[in-house]
Design a protein around this motif. Structure first.
Motif, mmCIF file in Angstrom:
data_model
loop_
_atom_site.group_PDB
_atom_site.id
_atom_site.type_symbol
_atom_site.label_atom_id
_atom_site.label_comp_id
_atom_site.label_asym_id
_atom_site.label_seq_id
_atom_site.Cartn_x
_atom_site.Cartn_y
_atom_site.Cartn_z
ATOM 1 N N ALA A 55 0.816 -1.222 0.000
ATOM 2 C CA ALA A 55 0.000 0.000 0.000
ATOM 3 C C ALA A 55 0.845 1.267 0.000
ATOM 4 C CB ALA A 55 -0.928 -0.010 1.213
ATOM 5 N N ARG A 56 0.430 2.203 -0.839
ATOM 6 C CA ARG A 56 0.992 3.557 -0.814
ATOM 7 C C ARG A 56 0.051 4.499 -0.062
ATOM 8 N NH1 ARG A 56 1.654 6.026 -5.919
ATOM 9 N NH2 ARG A 56 3.526 7.083 -5.133
ATOM 10 N N LEU A 57 -1.191 4.057 0.125
ATOM 11 C CA LEU A 57 -2.205 4.827 0.844
ATOM 12 C C LEU A 57 -2.758 3.988 1.981
ATOM 13 C CD1 LEU A 57 -4.371 7.063 1.299
ATOM 14 C CD2 LEU A 57 -5.754 5.888 -0.445
ATOM 15 N N LEU A 109 -8.437 -4.332 -2.357
ATOM 16 C CA LEU A 109 -7.733 -3.060 -2.309
ATOM 17 C C LEU A 109 -6.439 -3.161 -3.108
ATOM 18 C CD1 LEU A 109 -8.283 -1.860 1.362
ATOM 19 C CD2 LEU A 109 -9.792 -1.779 -0.629
ATOM 20 N N VAL A 110 -6.138 -2.093 -3.857
ATOM 21 C CA VAL A 110 -4.980 -2.069 -4.740
ATOM 22 C C VAL A 110 -4.125 -0.859 -4.389
ATOM 23 C CG1 VAL A 110 -4.188 -1.951 -7.128
ATOM 24 C CG2 VAL A 110 -6.313 -3.157 -6.579
ATOM 25 N N GLY A 111 -2.953 -1.091 -3.839
ATOM 26 C CA GLY A 111 -2.087 0.013 -3.436
ATOM 27 C C GLY A 111 -2.638 0.782 -2.260
ATOM 28 N N SER A 112 -3.557 0.180 -1.524
ATOM 29 C CA SER A 112 -4.154 0.861 -0.374
ATOM 30 C C SER A 112 -4.478 -0.153 0.712
ATOM 31 C CB SER A 112 -5.421 1.613 -0.778
ATOM 32 O OG SER A 112 -6.446 0.711 -1.156
ATOM 33 N N ALA A 113 -4.712 0.344 1.902
ATOM 34 C CA ALA A 113 -5.087 -0.497 3.035
ATOM 35 C C ALA A 113 -5.935 0.327 3.987
ATOM 36 C CB ALA A 113 -3.849 -1.043 3.748
ATOM 37 N N GLU A 144 4.868 0.711 10.237
ATOM 38 C CA GLU A 144 6.236 0.299 9.939
ATOM 39 C C GLU A 144 6.298 -0.868 8.963
ATOM 40 O OE1 GLU A 144 7.713 -0.498 13.833
ATOM 41 O OE2 GLU A 144 8.048 1.632 14.311
ATOM 42 N N MET A 145 5.184 -1.551 8.750
ATOM 43 C CA MET A 145 5.173 -2.739 7.896
ATOM 44 C C MET A 145 4.715 -2.455 6.468
ATOM 45 S SD MET A 145 3.893 -5.607 10.666
ATOM 46 C CE MET A 145 4.268 -7.017 9.605
ATOM 47 N N PHE A 146 4.504 -1.168 6.143
ATOM 48 C CA PHE A 146 4.165 -0.788 4.772
ATOM 49 C C PHE A 146 5.380 -0.108 4.147
ATOM 50 C CE2 PHE A 146 -0.367 -0.614 6.366
ATOM 51 C CZ PHE A 146 -0.816 -1.679 5.593
ATOM 52 N N PRO A 147 6.191 -0.803 3.381
ATOM 53 C CA PRO A 147 7.425 -0.220 2.860
ATOM 54 C C PRO A 147 7.221 0.901 1.854
ATOM 55 C CG PRO A 147 7.026 -2.362 1.851
ATOM 56 C CD PRO A 147 6.017 -2.202 2.950
ATOM 57 N N ASN A 148 6.067 0.935 1.201
ATOM 58 C CA ASN A 148 5.833 1.930 0.137
ATOM 59 C C ASN A 148 4.867 3.035 0.539
ATOM 60 O OD1 ASN A 148 7.468 0.378 -1.608
ATOM 61 N ND2 ASN A 148 5.730 -0.948 -2.096
ATOM 62 N N LEU A 149 4.513 3.088 1.809
ATOM 63 C CA LEU A 149 3.489 4.032 2.251
ATOM 64 C C LEU A 149 3.939 5.479 2.101
ATOM 65 C CD1 LEU A 149 0.676 4.188 3.558
ATOM 66 C CD2 LEU A 149 1.816 4.213 5.782
ATOM 67 N N LYS A 150 3.067 6.298 1.491
ATOM 68 C CA LYS A 150 3.372 7.712 1.284
ATOM 69 C C LYS A 150 2.267 8.635 1.791
ATOM 70 C CE LYS A 150 6.459 7.352 -2.731
ATOM 71 N NZ LYS A 150 7.591 8.024 -2.084
ATOM 72 N N ALA A 151 1.014 8.200 1.717
ATOM 73 C CA ALA A 151 -0.115 9.065 2.076
ATOM 74 C C ALA A 151 -1.033 8.342 3.058
ATOM 75 C CB ALA A 151 -0.900 9.471 0.832
ATOM 76 N N ILE A 152 -1.600 9.113 3.983
ATOM 77 C CA ILE A 152 -2.516 8.567 4.979
ATOM 78 C C ILE A 152 -3.744 9.456 5.045
ATOM 79 C CG2 ILE A 152 -2.848 7.960 7.405
ATOM 80 C CD1 ILE A 152 0.188 7.577 7.604
ATOM 81 N N VAL A 153 -4.914 8.849 4.993
ATOM 82 C CA VAL A 153 -6.165 9.565 5.208
ATOM 83 C C VAL A 153 -6.673 9.209 6.594
ATOM 84 C CG1 VAL A 153 -8.587 9.783 4.534
ATOM 85 C CG2 VAL A 153 -6.805 9.719 2.778
#
Length: 225
Positions: A55-57, A109-113, A144-153
């Motif tokens: 996930a990036r989001l 979900l695709v690229g999100s969680a 800490e377990m999302f290596p590609n995370l960039k944005a959070i809602v």
């Protein structure tokens, strides 16, 4: 009850997900047991995070609803809030399939969680401060377990404050209110009013308001691959 194929959490033991019989919060344990006695076929446990390991989001809610995730075992599944959230994620390319308010639907979900600041359903949908504190290590570990995370809602100010604390920041580090946007450590945070039926029925949050925020999120991620 079958688990979704792209569940994050209980597939293997993880510091990011509480055990089914988590004992940390006595009031929530008592409420869980009350629901287990009344509705033994419900999930009735800490609702695990749901989504893509890459996930990036990340969407952070408050806590499972009694008849929502506490019943189904998947965040925002079984109550109205999930309809608005997941339909919006599908619209902006963060999910595929169809949300049908059950954990064995075709939604992926695709690229999100999606996760919650507090993983167990609280009475009246209102966790106590001590319960937020007890559950926060799971949120920190999940981040800490999302290596590609960039944005959070964040959905609501309780979610926003818990996220900031999970990152080791002061709760006042990011502005409250719908549509606010700020940097928190390595992440860009977008704060929304919670997509609850109460907020949508009163007009405090409308579908166009919610979609506009996710449009900004998508633009941010597109600009920061």
């Amino acid at each position: 009850m079958g688990q979704p194929s792209n569940i994050v959490g209980e597939v293997v033991p993880s510091p990011a997900e509480p055990p089914r019989d988590c004992p940390r919060c006595p009031r929530l344990v008592a409420y869980r047991r009350e629901n287990q006695a009344l509705y033994p076929d419900w999930f009735n446990g800490p609702a695990p995070s749901f989504g893509d390991h890459e996930a990036r989001l990340l969407v952070v809610g408050l806590a499972p609803g009694r008849k929502g995730a506490n019943r189904t075992g998947r965040p925002f599944t079984g109550d109205y809030a999930g309809t608005l959230l997941y339909d919006t994620l599908v619209k902006y390319g963060f999910a595929t399939g169809k949300f049908e308010a059950r954990p064995d639907d075709s939604l992926k979900l695709v690229g999100s969680a999606v996760t919650n600041a507090v993983r167990c359903a609280p009475p009246g949908n209102k966790p106590e401060t001590s319960e937020e504190n007890n559950c926060r290590p799971f949120l920190t570990a999940r981040l800490e377990m999302f290596p590609n995370l960039k944005a959070i809602v964040t959905l609501g100010d309780v979610s926003r404050r818990n996220l900031l604390k999970a990152l080791g920041l002061k709760a006042s580090a990011g502005l409250p209110g719908h549509g606010t946007e700020f940097q928190a450590g390595p992440y860009r945070v977008f704060n929304s009013y919670h997509c609850s039926r109460l907020n949508t029925n009163t007009g405090r949050l409308t579908t166009p308001m919610f979609e506009a925020l996710f449009e900004r999120v998508k633009a941010y991620l597109d600009a920061n691959p």
